[in-house]
Enzyme design. Sequence first.
Site, PDB file in Angstrom:
ATOM      1  N   GLU A 164      -0.212  -0.508   5.791  1.00  0.00           N
ATOM      2  CA  GLU A 164       0.786   0.074   6.703  1.00  0.00           C
ATOM      3  C   GLU A 164       0.646   1.587   6.789  1.00  0.00           C
ATOM      4  OE1 GLU A 164       4.444   1.893   8.139  1.00  0.00           O
ATOM      5  OE2 GLU A 164       3.608   2.089   6.121  1.00  0.00           O
ATOM      6  N   ASP A 206       0.848  -1.192   0.000  1.00  0.00           N
ATOM      7  CA  ASP A 206       0.000   0.000   0.000  1.00  0.00           C
ATOM      8  C   ASP A 206       0.882   1.240   0.000  1.00  0.00           C
ATOM      9  OD1 ASP A 206       0.685  -0.526   2.828  1.00  0.00           O
ATOM     10  OD2 ASP A 206      -0.612   1.199   3.234  1.00  0.00           O
TER      11      ASP A 206
END
Length: 451
Positions: A156, A92
Amino acid sequence: MSSNPVAETVASLMPRAKAELTELVAFKSVADFGQFPRSESEGAANWVAEALRTEGFQDVALLDTPDGTQSVYGFLPGPEGAKTVLLYAHYDVQPPLDETAWLTPPFELTEREGRWYGRGAADCKGGFIMHLLALRALKANGGVPVNVKVIAEGSEEQGTGGLERYAEEHPELLAADTIVIGDAGNFRAGVPTVTTALRGMTLVRVRIDTLGGNLHSGQFGGAAPDALAALIRVLDSLRAEDGSTTVDGLTSDARWDGLQYEEDRFREDAKVLDGVGLIGSGTVADRIWARPAVTVLGIDCPPVVGATPSVQAGARALVSLRVPPGVDAAEATKLLQAHLEAHTPWGARLSTEQIGQGQAFRADTSSPAYAAMAEAMRLAYDGAEMQYAGQGGSIPLCNTLASLYPRAEILLIGLSEPEAQIHAVNESVSPEELERLSVAEALFLRNYAAS
């Protein structure tokens, strides 16, 4: 770079690495599904999973984590009785911010002046490619001498804790003798560095309400309590006159005793404008690695264009607080919320909501894995000695892993050196750093297996 078969193999694989990173960067995998399609993150997760299958990983799975995102897991068996190493990265990315400020499209990997530009190129899609390169180089030169687990996180950057909670619910899944977190960076390009300390963080959404609705500033201004003005005063209370963070009850005078960050270099790296001073006190390293730091990430208020002459009835802000090792993030959150409440003027109604949190981390640098990495870095960087540095950012999973596997050694390396400008516009990765760190990781795995 010193000539050796592993280095030569990685060099030969760099065109393939660029092509793969181009594919991975193309996914707009921001784990904010109110702003970005979930399908983009799912596409990136499936790409990672397929890459692991291609490399011979077993038990490849897309893990549905409690925050509604997916992390990708795979296991590559090594020789019988071998040690187990967990390799971490996240697929991500941060939002691109102002896309018009990018010199090239944020989700198209573009080479310019010797660097590869694109969102996630360094943080941390490049970190996943680094792991692949290291493993491929070992396969081509005698095989991978350890058991390898790979975990690629899907949220994250959002700090929502999905993978941490999943790991706590499945504690056997990520168990390893050593963990390599590929989400840090060298102190600067060409200086081999392991990150030994991370600040923790908390995210708090703040809302202030003062009126039943907006009012005409000519008719009511001067007596009607302005929620936006109240919010500004509250936020200002979080800084001392010199810019130091001031949260009631939170210590802010710790010192960093490792690698120092020269002020002139910091000003250059941070692109501080001429004549503008740095904030805070102590050394730069003290301020960014050892002390708390508050940042106002956003404010909801009327834009200048189209603003009306109104006293605002309500206002919101998103506040980030970074906390150093030794400070409990949950306790820091309580102190921040209490501080905001204590400093709210005029009896305005304040509400706060914690929306993200991660604990700080400090590594044990006396472990055998650090000796193995130091030798690997020395070879990959032509004799340069490995340095120890802190990082002001947070990787919440580190403390979860340290708690679950107290005997595991944890090392943090990665591609986010200052020129990478992670989280900013025009993020980039140095292909030379990607190549050298891939060599270093491969040599580390070999050294560690023999230790």
